[in-house]
Write an enzyme that holds these catalytic residues in place. Structure first.
Site, PDB file in Angstrom:
ATOM      1  N   HIS A   1      35.734  37.549  43.737  1.00  0.00           N
ATOM      2  CA  HIS A   1      36.322  37.933  42.541  1.00  0.00           C
ATOM      3  C   HIS A   1      37.171  36.795  41.899  1.00  0.00           C
ATOM      4  O   HIS A   1      37.900  36.100  42.646  1.00  0.00           O
ATOM      5  CB  HIS A   1      37.298  39.191  42.752  1.00  0.00           C
TER       6      HIS A   1
ATOM      7  N   HIS B   1      40.554  36.356  39.696  1.00  0.00           N
ATOM      8  CA  HIS B   1      41.778  36.805  39.123  1.00  0.00           C
ATOM      9  C   HIS B   1      41.966  36.179  37.636  1.00  0.00           C
ATOM     10  O   HIS B   1      41.969  35.058  37.577  1.00  0.00           O
ATOM     11  CB  HIS B   1      42.993  36.612  39.951  1.00  0.00           C
TER      12      HIS B   1
HETATM   13  P1  5GP Z   1      42.592  38.996  46.387  1.00  0.00           P
HETATM   14  O1  5GP Z   1      43.972  39.130  47.397  1.00  0.00           O
HETATM   15  O2  5GP Z   1      41.466  39.443  47.776  1.00  0.00           O
HETATM   16  O3  5GP Z   1      42.494  37.921  45.973  1.00  0.00           O
HETATM   17  O4  5GP Z   1      42.671  40.077  45.580  1.00  0.00           O
HETATM   18  C1  5GP Z   1      42.035  41.517  45.790  1.00  0.00           C
HETATM   19  C2  5GP Z   1      42.587  42.227  44.557  1.00  0.00           C
HETATM   20  O5  5GP Z   1      41.923  43.753  44.588  1.00  0.00           O
HETATM   21  C3  5GP Z   1      44.260  42.672  44.682  1.00  0.00           C
HETATM   22  O6  5GP Z   1      44.911  42.000  43.617  1.00  0.00           O
HETATM   23  C4  5GP Z   1      44.120  44.103  44.765  1.00  0.00           C
HETATM   24  O7  5GP Z   1      45.064  44.512  43.729  1.00  0.00           O
HETATM   25  C5  5GP Z   1      42.997  44.362  43.906  1.00  0.00           C
HETATM   26  N1  5GP Z   1      42.175  45.599  44.534  1.00  0.00           N
HETATM   27  C6  5GP Z   1      42.281  46.132  45.663  1.00  0.00           C
HETATM   28  N2  5GP Z   1      41.716  47.277  45.981  1.00  0.00           N
HETATM   29  C7  5GP Z   1      41.471  47.754  44.563  1.00  0.00           C
HETATM   30  C8  5GP Z   1      40.829  48.941  43.921  1.00  0.00           C
HETATM   31  O8  5GP Z   1      40.439  49.963  44.695  1.00  0.00           O
HETATM   32  N3  5GP Z   1      40.533  49.040  42.715  1.00  0.00           N
HETATM   33  C9  5GP Z   1      41.244  47.770  41.806  1.00  0.00           C
HETATM   34  N4  5GP Z   1      41.110  47.906  40.400  1.00  0.00           N
HETATM   35  N5  5GP Z   1      41.575  46.846  42.252  1.00  0.00           N
HETATM   36  C10 5GP Z   1      41.775  46.600  43.629  1.00  0.00           C
END
Ligand code: 5GP
Ligand code: ZN
Length: 139
Positions: free
Chosen positions: A99, A101
């Protein structure tokens, strides 16, 4: 992938606030809303992160980023934006479906802080490092 939260969002098994969708890419609001409008852009193909991604998936995913980012900027009036990918746990990756951001920035104290340590350049070491990486890049 059955136990992947983002695959469940793609399949509509978990609700999300979608901002963009086509046959290969989905964008939706991040549940954490680090800043207002914080959005995630994901490939519909389950792939762990950018380090695991094919050129084709990367081209597809990243080609959508500018238009979604501009739309987000228009919708929020944010003067700036951080566009970030975390790859593997040590970097902060917590969801192992790739993903990107999109984090609109409103001020220096808006909830996100990115800082880098800087070092005096050692040009010989830089040259060697660049050579080493260049050798590893497959064309
Ligand atoms: P990472 O830390 O892996 O770069 O980012 C994962 C992101 O996914 C986090 O910012 C977290 O808030 C988001 N996230 C986790 N679970 C969910 C969910 O069920 N729905 C949405 N919309 N975002 C999620
Ligand atoms: Zn997935």
């Amino acid at each position: 992938m059955s136990d992947c939260i983002f695959c469940k969002i793609i399949a509509g098994e978990i609700p999300s606030c979608k901002v963009y969708e086509d046959d290969q890419v989905l964008a939706f609001l991040d549940i954490s809303q680090t800043t207002k409008g914080h959005t995630l852009v994901i490939p519909k193909e389950h792939v762990k992160n950018v380090l695991d991604m094919s050129d084709t998936t990367a081209s597809t995913l990243f080609s959508r980023i500018p238009k979604i980012a501009r739309a987000l900027q228009k919708a929020t009036d944010a003067p700036a934006m951080n566009i970030i990918t975390n790859n593997e746990e040590l970097s902060g990756q917590t969801v192992f479906h790739a993903h990107v951001h999109l984090v609109p920035r409103y001020s220096e104290k808006d909830g996100i802080s990115i800082s880098y340590t800087t070092h005096e350049p050692d040009f010989e070491a830089l040259g060697k490092m660049a050579e080493q990486i260049a050798k590893e890049v497959s064309v």
